[in-house]
Design a protein around this motif. Sequence first.
Motif, PDB file in Angstrom:
ATOM      1  N   LEU A 152      41.953  41.940  51.083  1.00  0.00           N
ATOM      2  CA  LEU A 152      40.797  41.304  50.463  1.00  0.00           C
ATOM      3  C   LEU A 152      39.986  42.285  49.622  1.00  0.00           C
ATOM      4  O   LEU A 152      39.092  41.872  48.878  1.00  0.00           O
ATOM      5  N   GLY A 153      40.264  43.579  49.764  1.00  0.00           N
ATOM      6  CA  GLY A 153      39.543  44.576  48.988  1.00  0.00           C
ATOM      7  C   GLY A 153      40.279  45.896  49.003  1.00  0.00           C
ATOM      8  O   GLY A 153      40.919  46.250  49.996  1.00  0.00           O
ATOM      9  N   PHE A 182      42.893  38.441  40.015  1.00  0.00           N
ATOM     10  CA  PHE A 182      43.330  38.855  41.355  1.00  0.00           C
ATOM     11  C   PHE A 182      42.898  40.292  41.617  1.00  0.00           C
ATOM     12  O   PHE A 182      42.400  40.614  42.705  1.00  0.00           O
ATOM     13  N   MET A 183      43.094  41.174  40.647  1.00  0.00           N
ATOM     14  CA  MET A 183      42.728  42.576  40.817  1.00  0.00           C
ATOM     15  C   MET A 183      41.211  42.756  40.861  1.00  0.00           C
ATOM     16  O   MET A 183      40.681  43.492  41.696  1.00  0.00           O
ATOM     17  N   ARG A 184      40.490  42.083  39.966  1.00  0.00           N
ATOM     18  CA  ARG A 184      39.034  42.239  39.921  1.00  0.00           C
ATOM     19  C   ARG A 184      38.370  41.706  41.178  1.00  0.00           C
ATOM     20  O   ARG A 184      37.385  42.275  41.667  1.00  0.00           O
ATOM     21  N   LEU A 210      39.590  53.854  42.595  1.00  0.00           N
ATOM     22  CA  LEU A 210      39.997  53.262  41.326  1.00  0.00           C
ATOM     23  C   LEU A 210      41.373  52.629  41.463  1.00  0.00           C
ATOM     24  O   LEU A 210      42.346  53.310  41.774  1.00  0.00           O
ATOM     25  N   VAL A 211      41.441  51.326  41.258  1.00  0.00           N
ATOM     26  CA  VAL A 211      42.713  50.603  41.177  1.00  0.00           C
ATOM     27  C   VAL A 211      42.744  49.946  39.805  1.00  0.00           C
ATOM     28  O   VAL A 211      41.902  49.109  39.487  1.00  0.00           O
ATOM     29  N   SER A 254      40.911  45.756  35.560  1.00  0.00           N
ATOM     30  CA  SER A 254      42.064  45.225  34.823  1.00  0.00           C
ATOM     31  C   SER A 254      41.868  45.451  33.336  1.00  0.00           C
ATOM     32  O   SER A 254      40.851  45.050  32.758  1.00  0.00           O
ATOM     33  N   LEU A 255      42.836  46.127  32.717  1.00  0.00           N
ATOM     34  CA  LEU A 255      42.841  46.240  31.269  1.00  0.00           C
ATOM     35  C   LEU A 255      43.285  44.910  30.660  1.00  0.00           C
ATOM     36  O   LEU A 255      43.823  44.043  31.348  1.00  0.00           O
TER      37      LEU A 255
END
Length: 341
Positions: free
Chosen positions: A232-233, A264-266, A238-239, A272-273
């Motif tokens: 969930l996190g 999903f990443m945010r 930094l990912v 996310s780029l």
Amino acid sequence: MLKLAREGINPDKDGEIGPIKQMEELKKKGFPLAYVGDVLGTGSSRKSATNSILWFMGDDIPNVPNKRTGSICLGSKIAPIFFNTMEDAGALPIELDVDKMNTGDIIDIYPYEGVCKNHETGEELCKFQLRTPVLFDEVRAGGRIPLIIGRSLTSRARQSLGLGASSAFRPPQAASGTTPAGYTLAQKMVGKACGVAGVMPGTYCEPVMTTVGSQDTTGPMTRDELKDLACLGFSADLVMQSFCHTAAYPKPVDVVTHATLPDFMRNRGGVSLRPGDGIIHSWLNRMLLPDTCGTGFFFLNLQIHLLSSQQIHLLLSTNSFTLINKFSYSYVAVRTSCRTQ
């Protein structure tokens, strides 16, 4: 997978469909298939390659649809990232001499004895040694990641109960040799992430990762694994998710990934780029600080600039495998060679 015809490999449709029918015929011999090659895992997407091997040669996971685990991978040389990815998937990668193995051979693997024999003649084909005995635990756990999580949970639970370290897990073996007079920069960086002065080649270590990069060709598979782990996190500082591989000429499935993967990443604290923002290596190189470890691309930069590939391979590998008991296992070899590609 193996779409190009070569010695011992007969694709269903040359250049388009791999040897599905050939593998089905080999399975009729009654043994699991083992993927065999002289040099393995040197391509770009090792995660995709691992997924292909698991899908055709792995085992079903009870009560988990569309997921597989296990399989055996044998190579005279296995690329470090591919080796580690196979570990994560619960497979058993072994480096050994494969010169006497051919497609269709039935071989017996004795992992504890470190020997491989021809099943029909009993001829000893080669001897080998696992990179680390922790591989046995990884296979039993269904992969390196479940083992690390389970070991960590066990350690915390025992600490809260006032108990000592558990003896249920195989302890990592320290690197052989005398204490060095000093460490290289890369060894110091990995050591800092492990809470020690430095890490020598051959040492099993679990560094704290503060930077993780995810690229788009394997991003959907990464998303599936994170869902399986109920993530969930993110705990890393930094990912970052990029779309540098598929931005220029996206296929229909890539368009869907571009629309769904960023959220999903945010939602889990990542960055996310956007498609067209550039190469993930460049972004990470701008943001990384050389005081802890990042994964993947950061290690790749270390490999290129600071150490030889063999040294970084020994330094950063966290080798492990498992569900192999004291008996032997027989496998049908599916032999491939990079030299004919």
